[in-house]
Scaffold this active site. Sequence first.
Site, PDB file in Angstrom:
ATOM      1  N   SER A 245       0.932  -3.345   6.936  1.00  0.00           N
ATOM      2  CA  SER A 245       1.659  -3.291   5.655  1.00  0.00           C
ATOM      3  C   SER A 245       3.113  -3.645   5.906  1.00  0.00           C
ATOM      4  CB  SER A 245       1.553  -1.895   5.059  1.00  0.00           C
ATOM      5  OG  SER A 245       2.353  -1.003   5.812  1.00  0.00           O
ATOM      6  N   LYS A 246       3.854  -3.694   4.807  1.00  0.00           N
ATOM      7  CA  LYS A 246       5.274  -4.051   4.881  1.00  0.00           C
ATOM      8  C   LYS A 246       6.031  -3.208   5.890  1.00  0.00           C
ATOM      9  CE  LYS A 246       6.146  -5.673   0.246  1.00  0.00           C
ATOM     10  NZ  LYS A 246       6.487  -5.182  -1.065  1.00  0.00           N
ATOM     11  N   ARG A 247       5.566  -1.984   6.024  1.00  0.00           N
ATOM     12  CA  ARG A 247       6.185  -1.061   6.978  1.00  0.00           C
ATOM     13  C   ARG A 247       6.251  -1.686   8.392  1.00  0.00           C
ATOM     14  NH1 ARG A 247       3.957   2.930   9.427  1.00  0.00           N
ATOM     15  NH2 ARG A 247       1.901   2.564   8.535  1.00  0.00           N
ATOM     16  N   HIS A 248       5.280  -2.556   8.694  1.00  0.00           N
ATOM     17  CA  HIS A 248       5.218  -3.153  10.041  1.00  0.00           C
ATOM     18  C   HIS A 248       6.002  -4.454  10.142  1.00  0.00           C
ATOM     19  CE1 HIS A 248       1.323  -0.842   9.761  1.00  0.00           C
ATOM     20  NE2 HIS A 248       1.873  -0.328  10.835  1.00  0.00           N
ATOM     21  N   GLY A 249       6.627  -4.880   9.056  1.00  0.00           N
ATOM     22  CA  GLY A 249       7.332  -6.171   9.070  1.00  0.00           C
ATOM     23  C   GLY A 249       6.761  -7.062   7.986  1.00  0.00           C
TER      24      GLY A 249
END
Length: 464
Positions: A245-249
């Site tokens: 997800s966005k959390r990972h980049g």
Amino acid sequence: MTRRVRTRIAPSPTGFLHLGTARTALFSWAFARHHGGDFILRIEDTDVARSTQEAVDQIIAAMQWLELDYDEGPFYQMKRLDRYREVIAKMLAEGSAYRCYCTPEELDAMREAQRARGEKPRYDGRWRPESGKKLPEVPQHVPAVIRFRNPVDGDVTWNDMVKGPITISNRELDDLIISRPDGTPTYNFCVVVDDWDMQISHVIRGDDHVNNTPRQINILRALGADLPEYGHVPMILGPDGDKLSKRHGAVSVMQYEESGYLPEAMINYLARLGWSHGDDELFGREQLVAWFDGHHLARSPAQWDAAKLNWVNAHVMKGMPDEALARGVVRQFALRGVGLSADERLQRMCAVFKDRCATLAELADWLGMYFVDVKPRDEDVAAHVTAAVRPALQSLRDRLAAIDWDKGTIAAAMKETLATHGLKMPQLAPALRVLVCGRAQTPSIDAVLELFPRDMVLSRLQDV
Ligand code: GLU
């Protein structure tokens, strides 16, 4: 394989093209191309509140960037509502669907009672017609939903291209709503009608859809449609093991374009996330198509590995003609508000620096020294532009002002300067680099200097 291979990608236009969807698109595309079949783009836009034209445009742009060319489409579900209604009418007439007049309150009460009895909440079939059963009286002013009459006995079994045989008991499935009170068809139903009408032979999609598949198969059977094969690919995980997800980049395909990744590298890297061909790690699009026969799809989820993507991208960059690299660099500079053209000089710059870069953005970072002011770090100046070196830099500047501007002559001028001042190259070159290039390390300094306009070099050496 007797049926013509027809695959599809069916994104919902509620945002950019996610890496996971891009990978599914890639698998579907490569499988169709391998078999000489068709690949179809279908936009699943029935979630009207969240679907946007901008997202559609972005999805199409990402498909084009990855060169996942489709043979048919884009088809839009919102343009097919009449067709869905037609099929629903047919199902009502044939008895494979029925109207249900339960109010939301009734459904809540039903579920609550089931929970209280320790049962799994499910629709209890109170409006389901059965022979000899008396249905409740149709209430006034309650708009009906339409439910699919799911088989009550037996199992649904399919041999998943990825996961192998999967069996779900029909007792697990209740009578799915296929049309809402306002008459709009529901997601699972539209997918079925589309896959049927578009004669999809292989549905390759994320395994978050496994639970939908037995329902879809039952509806297809009720319609007398040929069943596609199904392949459910595991999700892509982030480095911490959670769903990517966005959390990972960045998870949007086009963000990778902006960050200077190449479509060939994305294709290569994405293909290896959940599919393999022996130990092969680096391959091109044609090779992928030749290999991608639907086998060797991994059952366990793959993890996103940014370092590996960089490695693949660096490899692709190394193999690219300098002219193509220069075009990519022009795009990177445009994103930074600097207008350039992919001329011969820019191509030579790319040739000198490309081995040091994993992305076009990194290459543009390096080439920034030629196009925008450099600001050497104070600590680099202090470490390299020492009192011992300054006089040599001054005399080198004088020499550079007067020579032919090419690599060989620049190298000769540096040698003379070293001899005159009794210095060694590891003293002079880093100082020169810091002042002219803004960093203490670069490729061979004569090759780097040659590509500057002479005046720029002289002016950066002015105040030593
Ligand atoms: N629209 C669905 C999604 O974006 C795809 C459904 C399918 O492939 O059947 O997840």
